[in-house]
Design a protein around this motif. Sequence first.
Motif, PDB file in Angstrom:
ATOM      1  N   ARG A 293      12.904 -40.508  16.198  1.00 40.62           N
ATOM      2  CA  ARG A 293      12.993 -41.099  14.860  1.00 40.62           C
ATOM      3  C   ARG A 293      14.163 -42.053  14.719  1.00 40.62           C
TER       4      ARG A 293
ATOM      5  N   SER B 140      14.761 -46.018  12.474  1.00 46.46           N
ATOM      6  CA  SER B 140      15.540 -45.505  11.345  1.00 46.46           C
ATOM      7  C   SER B 140      15.444 -46.380  10.098  1.00 46.46           C
ATOM      8  N   ASP B 141      15.162 -47.663  10.261  1.00 46.17           N
ATOM      9  CA  ASP B 141      15.064 -48.569   9.110  1.00 46.17           C
ATOM     10  C   ASP B 141      13.619 -48.850   8.715  1.00 46.17           C
ATOM     11  N   SER B 142      12.701 -48.005   9.168  1.00 44.00           N
ATOM     12  CA  SER B 142      11.283 -48.228   8.936  1.00 44.00           C
ATOM     13  C   SER B 142      10.686 -47.054   8.158  1.00 44.00           C
ATOM     14  N   ASP B 143       9.604 -47.318   7.439  1.00 44.77           N
ATOM     15  CA  ASP B 143       8.879 -46.259   6.753  1.00 44.77           C
ATOM     16  C   ASP B 143       7.840 -45.607   7.670  1.00 44.77           C
ATOM     17  N   LEU B 144       7.767 -46.066   8.893  1.00 47.02           N
ATOM     18  CA  LEU B 144       6.791 -45.574   9.857  1.00 47.02           C
ATOM     19  C   LEU B 144       7.074 -44.108  10.192  1.00 47.02           C
ATOM     20  N   ASP B 145       6.036 -43.270  10.162  1.00 46.76           N
ATOM     21  CA  ASP B 145       6.195 -41.885  10.610  1.00 46.76           C
ATOM     22  C   ASP B 145       6.495 -41.901  12.101  1.00 46.76           C
TER      23      ASP B 145
END
Length: 164
Positions: free
Chosen positions: A112, A116-121
């Motif tokens: 993860r 860290s700067d993404s909304d991606l699971d």
Amino acid sequence: MTNAADTSASFLTQEAYDRLKAELDHLSGEGRTEIAAKIEEAREEGDLKENGGYHAAKEEQGKMEARIRQLEELLRNATVGQSSSTEGVVSPGMVVTVDMFGDEEKFLLGNREIASDSDLDVYSERSPLGEAINGAKVGDTVSYEAPNGKTIEVKVLAATAYAG
């Protein structure tokens, strides 16, 4: 999000590794100095039993030390590299789209900290799902055993390199 708690290697991109190393260097150097100064200032205010500033600074110190240990462990055991350039084959550092239970899900396979700067699971490559799809090709259907004991089938729809 899934993040296995064992000590086997976790995939990180070079960019994520460098960012986390800079955070570790800051926290273990300047960050420790700053929190020590806050604690000392609060200590000078008097009675420690009822000193909210002191207790807040000590709590902040505890959280910072926990993050330092987490970063040290992560960086010590990381496998650093670039996402695979083999489009269509699932590997750590890839954004994967799957059909699971008739729904399309899109996520990053890896750590993860990469996104860290993404909304991606993000799913760890060491999770049951991650282990099942790692190496699969677009169009493959794989199955894995969920923690509840049920067998879950997943069809790989797409696998592209993560461009963070």
